[in-house]
Design a protein around this motif. Structure first.
Motif, PDB file in Angstrom:
ATOM      1  N   GLY A 263       0.815  -1.207   0.000  1.00 15.69           N
ATOM      2  CA  GLY A 263       0.000   0.000   0.000  1.00 15.69           C
ATOM      3  C   GLY A 263       0.846   1.254   0.000  1.00 15.69           C
ATOM      4  O   GLY A 263       0.561   2.215  -0.721  1.00 15.69           O
ATOM      5  N   THR A 264       1.910   1.263   0.788  1.00 12.19           N
ATOM      6  CA  THR A 264       2.820   2.401   0.826  1.00 12.19           C
ATOM      7  C   THR A 264       3.480   2.614  -0.530  1.00 12.19           C
ATOM      8  O   THR A 264       3.613   3.743  -1.015  1.00 12.19           O
ATOM      9  CB  THR A 264       3.900   2.174   1.902  1.00 12.19           C
ATOM     10  N   ARG A 265       3.889   1.521  -1.153  1.00 14.56           N
ATOM     11  CA  ARG A 265       4.519   1.596  -2.469  1.00 14.56           C
ATOM     12  C   ARG A 265       3.557   2.183  -3.496  1.00 14.56           C
ATOM     13  O   ARG A 265       3.940   3.006  -4.327  1.00 14.56           O
ATOM     14  CB  ARG A 265       4.985   0.208  -2.889  1.00 14.56           C
ATOM     15  N   THR A 266       2.295   1.768  -3.425  1.00 11.43           N
ATOM     16  CA  THR A 266       1.293   2.271  -4.358  1.00 11.43           C
ATOM     17  C   THR A 266       1.102   3.773  -4.189  1.00 11.43           C
ATOM     18  O   THR A 266       1.062   4.529  -5.171  1.00 11.43           O
ATOM     19  CB  THR A 266      -0.047   1.551  -4.131  1.00 11.43           C
ATOM     20  N   ILE A 267       0.992   4.226  -2.941  1.00  7.01           N
ATOM     21  CA  ILE A 267       0.832   5.655  -2.667  1.00  7.01           C
ATOM     22  C   ILE A 267       2.020   6.428  -3.217  1.00  7.01           C
ATOM     23  O   ILE A 267       1.869   7.469  -3.870  1.00  7.01           O
ATOM     24  CB  ILE A 267       0.667   5.885  -1.153  1.00  7.01           C
ATOM     25  N   ALA A 268       3.235   5.924  -2.952  1.00  4.51           N
ATOM     26  CA  ALA A 268       4.443   6.612  -3.412  1.00  4.51           C
ATOM     27  C   ALA A 268       4.490   6.701  -4.935  1.00  4.51           C
ATOM     28  O   ALA A 268       4.881   7.731  -5.501  1.00  4.51           O
ATOM     29  CB  ALA A 268       5.686   5.900  -2.882  1.00  4.51           C
ATOM     30  N   LEU A 269       4.087   5.634  -5.621  1.00 10.36           N
ATOM     31  CA  LEU A 269       4.134   5.640  -7.083  1.00 10.36           C
ATOM     32  C   LEU A 269       3.090   6.576  -7.685  1.00 10.36           C
ATOM     33  O   LEU A 269       3.329   7.192  -8.732  1.00 10.36           O
ATOM     34  CB  LEU A 269       3.952   4.218  -7.614  1.00 10.36           C
ATOM     35  N   VAL A 270       1.922   6.689  -7.048  1.00  7.27           N
ATOM     36  CA  VAL A 270       0.907   7.636  -7.529  1.00  7.27           C
ATOM     37  C   VAL A 270       1.449   9.057  -7.450  1.00  7.27           C
ATOM     38  O   VAL A 270       1.338   9.850  -8.396  1.00  7.27           O
ATOM     39  CB  VAL A 270      -0.392   7.500  -6.714  1.00  7.27           C
ATOM     40  N   VAL A 271       2.051   9.395  -6.317  1.00  8.11           N
ATOM     41  CA  VAL A 271       2.634  10.726  -6.154  1.00  8.11           C
ATOM     42  C   VAL A 271       3.804  10.908  -7.127  1.00  8.11           C
ATOM     43  O   VAL A 271       3.998  11.993  -7.697  1.00  8.11           O
ATOM     44  CB  VAL A 271       3.097  10.935  -4.702  1.00  8.11           C
ATOM     45  N   ALA A 272       4.568   9.849  -7.332  1.00  2.00           N
ATOM     46  CA  ALA A 272       5.720   9.926  -8.241  1.00  2.00           C
ATOM     47  C   ALA A 272       5.276  10.265  -9.664  1.00  2.00           C
ATOM     48  O   ALA A 272       6.028  10.911 -10.408  1.00  2.00           O
ATOM     49  CB  ALA A 272       6.487   8.606  -8.231  1.00  2.00           C
ATOM     50  N   ALA A 273       4.092   9.837 -10.065  1.00  2.00           N
ATOM     51  CA  ALA A 273       3.598  10.171 -11.403  1.00  2.00           C
ATOM     52  C   ALA A 273       3.480  11.681 -11.571  1.00  2.00           C
ATOM     53  O   ALA A 273       3.802  12.232 -12.631  1.00  2.00           O
ATOM     54  CB  ALA A 273       2.248   9.505 -11.643  1.00  2.00           C
ATOM     55  N   ALA A 274       3.036  12.359 -10.510  1.00  2.00           N
ATOM     56  CA  ALA A 274       2.944  13.824 -10.563  1.00  2.00           C
ATOM     57  C   ALA A 274       4.323  14.454 -10.603  1.00  2.00           C
ATOM     58  O   ALA A 274       4.560  15.424 -11.332  1.00  2.00           O
ATOM     59  CB  ALA A 274       2.155  14.338  -9.358  1.00  2.00           C
ATOM     60  N   LEU A 275       5.250  13.916  -9.807  1.00  2.00           N
ATOM     61  CA  LEU A 275       6.616  14.435  -9.824  1.00  2.00           C
ATOM     62  C   LEU A 275       7.243  14.261 -11.205  1.00  2.00           C
ATOM     63  O   LEU A 275       7.948  15.143 -11.701  1.00  2.00           O
ATOM     64  CB  LEU A 275       7.469  13.719  -8.774  1.00  2.00           C
ATOM     65  N   PHE A 276       7.005  13.111 -11.817  1.00  2.00           N
ATOM     66  CA  PHE A 276       7.530  12.848 -13.157  1.00  2.00           C
ATOM     67  C   PHE A 276       7.000  13.878 -14.145  1.00  2.00           C
ATOM     68  O   PHE A 276       7.751  14.427 -14.958  1.00  2.00           O
ATOM     69  CB  PHE A 276       7.138  11.437 -13.590  1.00  2.00           C
ATOM     70  N   MET A 277       5.703  14.148 -14.052  1.00  2.00           N
ATOM     71  CA  MET A 277       5.080  15.090 -14.992  1.00  2.00           C
ATOM     72  C   MET A 277       5.691  16.483 -14.837  1.00  2.00           C
ATOM     73  O   MET A 277       6.020  17.139 -15.834  1.00  2.00           O
ATOM     74  CB  MET A 277       3.567  15.148 -14.749  1.00  2.00           C
ATOM     75  N   GLU A 278       5.859  16.947 -13.605  1.00  2.00           N
ATOM     76  CA  GLU A 278       6.409  18.284 -13.406  1.00  2.00           C
ATOM     77  C   GLU A 278       7.862  18.368 -13.865  1.00  2.00           C
ATOM     78  O   GLU A 278       8.276  19.345 -14.497  1.00  2.00           O
ATOM     79  CB  GLU A 278       6.302  18.695 -11.935  1.00  2.00           C
ATOM     80  N   ASN A 279       8.663  17.329 -13.564  1.00  2.00           N
ATOM     81  CA  ASN A 279      10.073  17.342 -13.939  1.00  2.00           C
ATOM     82  C   ASN A 279      10.266  17.320 -15.451  1.00  2.00           C
ATOM     83  O   ASN A 279      11.077  18.071 -15.997  1.00  2.00           O
ATOM     84  CB  ASN A 279      10.790  16.142 -13.313  1.00  2.00           C
ATOM     85  N   ILE A 280       9.532  16.457 -16.125  1.00  2.00           N
ATOM     86  CA  ILE A 280       9.722  16.343 -17.570  1.00  2.00           C
ATOM     87  C   ILE A 280       9.189  17.588 -18.275  1.00  2.00           C
ATOM     88  O   ILE A 280       9.727  18.015 -19.306  1.00  2.00           O
ATOM     89  CB  ILE A 280       9.061  15.061 -18.125  1.00  2.00           C
TER      90      ILE A 280
END
Length: 470
Positions: free
Chosen positions: A12-29
């Motif tokens: 569950g923690t991994r899933t939460i982190a990956l969902v947030v990571a998708a937003a980080l990826f979008m902003e960085n790229i």
């Protein structure tokens, strides 16, 4: 806790982190792609490419204004709701960027994008922090940052492909499917969170922080012109520093300030914020100094320079899976000190490059530096939450995110100042390869000051988070 429950909680923690990571990826790229496309956008809008600096500046100002209140807003309306809304705002800003036909419209659209980015990243980290047990926090940080690190690697390549083969609008249109995916995952997978009791909004603190951070960002942007200290640049930096001093004074006097500096009494959080700011300030000069040295100093093309510099991001990606193992084996204090010293040495070593240095050696040094910085950043981002209570996390996220934003601007300022100082000491009026070794030494020394902060950490600081004791 049974093995099945522990595995489920980790997943569950991994899933939460990956969902947030998708937003980080979008902003960085998004930010890295845009830098590639600025000349094409300027041509289409019929403006001078230098004028498009306003679009970059408006995004930074938006971040400076809206990062400080992000924690209060997340508590007031619920972190999941604010995160999802921030994704929508970022997507709306991206759509607006594709519809504008004037520079003024583009600046406004980028400001709207910045509003979304200012809420996405801090509130996303807050959601991860609140839903992750301390023993799994380092691993969660790994999952959170790995996809985001792909942005700087893929951004220039994707941007070059788009502007070469498609209209520049596709730079922002690709954010739409990523935003929709991120929004759907957030609504489906992130835990629901009721609004928390909050005090009165610190309106004066909001104004002071906006003035302080915006002035510091604008002054830092002017340093990139490399035309020497100007009255406007010095005025902005001085005004920003003065407003920052007033902000600290104000925040110490009100019961619920926009930025809670009292959290710095916690040793682990203080090391992350103060030591991290010093470390990031020196490291933050690399994206400014390194391309200048390779292109203006060594005469490489932009493509050749990019092919060399992107290996740092690959090194960071390479180390992410083993960061948790390293911290479990050696602990936060030892890693921050020893790995920090090695990372700073690798920064100073960049200044030893010459035009005839074999590219294979440059690759090796930059790759190693990326590995070392990856460990340091994971450690800094994790230890910030080691000793925080649940009700302190939103305020801590706002303060640490604001400090990181300031350190990025100061890194550019430091890099430009170091080069200018080297030119003045040499007595030259044009930038040459000889100006970069002293500049890299100066920024490395500033990063080195962080080791004095890390030395004050207790030997077992963050031991539970590192998995060194039950």
């Amino acid at each position: 806790m049974t093995t099945e429950v522990a595995v489920a909680k980790t997943a569950g923690t991994r899933t939460i982190a990956l969902v947030v990571a998708a937003a980080l990826f979008m902003e960085n790229i998004d930010s890295t792609i845009l830098s590639t496309a600025l000349p094409t956008i300027a041509s289409d809008l019929d403006v001078n490419p230098l004028a498009l600096k306003l679009a970059l500046t408006s995004y930074l100002i938006s971040l400076a204004i809206f990062i400080p209140p992000s924690g209060w807003i997340a508590d007031r309306f619920g972190a999941r709701r604010v995160f999802a809304s921030a994704v929508l705002v970022f997507m709306a800003g991206s759509v607006a960027c594709t519809t504008v036909s004037t520079l003024e419209g583009f600046v406004v659209a980028r400001f709207l994008q910045g509003m979304g980015g200012a809420m996405m990243v801090p509130v996303g980290r807050l959601i991860v922090a609140r839903n992750t047990p301390k023993q799994g926090f380092v691993a969660a940080m790994t999952w959170l940052t790995m996809p985001a690190l792909l942005g700087p690697v893929l951004g220039p390549l994707v941007g070059g492909i788009i502007v070469t083969n498609y209209p520049w609008h596709w730079i922002f249109l690709i954010n739409i499917p990523i935003s929709l995916l991120c929004l759907g995952l957030a609504l489906a997978l992130l835990p629901r969170e009721a609004p928390r009791p909050v005090g009165r909004f610190d309106g004066w603190g909001f104004l002071l922080s906006g003035f302080a951070l915006s002035a510091l960002m604008l002054g830092s942007m002017e340093m990139t012109e490399m035309t020497g200290p100007s009255a406007s640049m010095l005025g902005l930096l001085a005004f920003g520093a003065m407003m920052m001093a007033v902000l600290v004074w104000h925040c110490r006097r009100v019961p619920q300030p926009i930025l809670d500096f009292s959290l710095l009494r916690i040793a682990t959080f203080r090391s992350s914020v103060l030591g991290g700011t010093l470390f990031r300030t020196g490291i933050g000069a690399i994206p400014f100094l390194l391309p200048l040295m390779l292109q203006l100093g060594f005469g490489l093309s932009a493509i050749q320079s990019g092919a060399l510099t992107f290996v740092s991001a690959l090194g960071a990606l390479f180390m992410k899976p083993v960061n948790a193992l390293i911290l479990r084996r050696f602990g936060f204090r030892r890693v921050l000190l020893v790995n920090g010293a090695l990372a700073i040495a690798s920064l100073a070593a960049i200044g030893l490059f010459r035009a005839d240095t074999p590219h294979l050696l440059i690759y090796a040094v930059l790759f190693l530096g990326g590995c070392l910085r990856s460990i340091q950043f994971t450690s800094l981002n994790s230890i910030a939450f080691a000793d925080l209570a649940q009700d302190e996390m939103s305020r801590a996220t706002s303060l640490s995110s604001a400090a990181q934003q300031v350190s990025l601007g100061l890194g550019v300022t430091l890099g430009a100042t170091a080069v200018a100082a080297s030119m003045a000491w040499r007595g030259g009026d044009t930038l040459t390869a000889a100006d970069f070794p002293p500049a890299f030494l100066i920024v490395a020394l500033v990063s080195g000051l962080s080791l004095l902060v890390f030395r004050r950490l207790p030997a077992e600081a963050g031991a539970q988070m590192a998995g060194r004791r039950a």
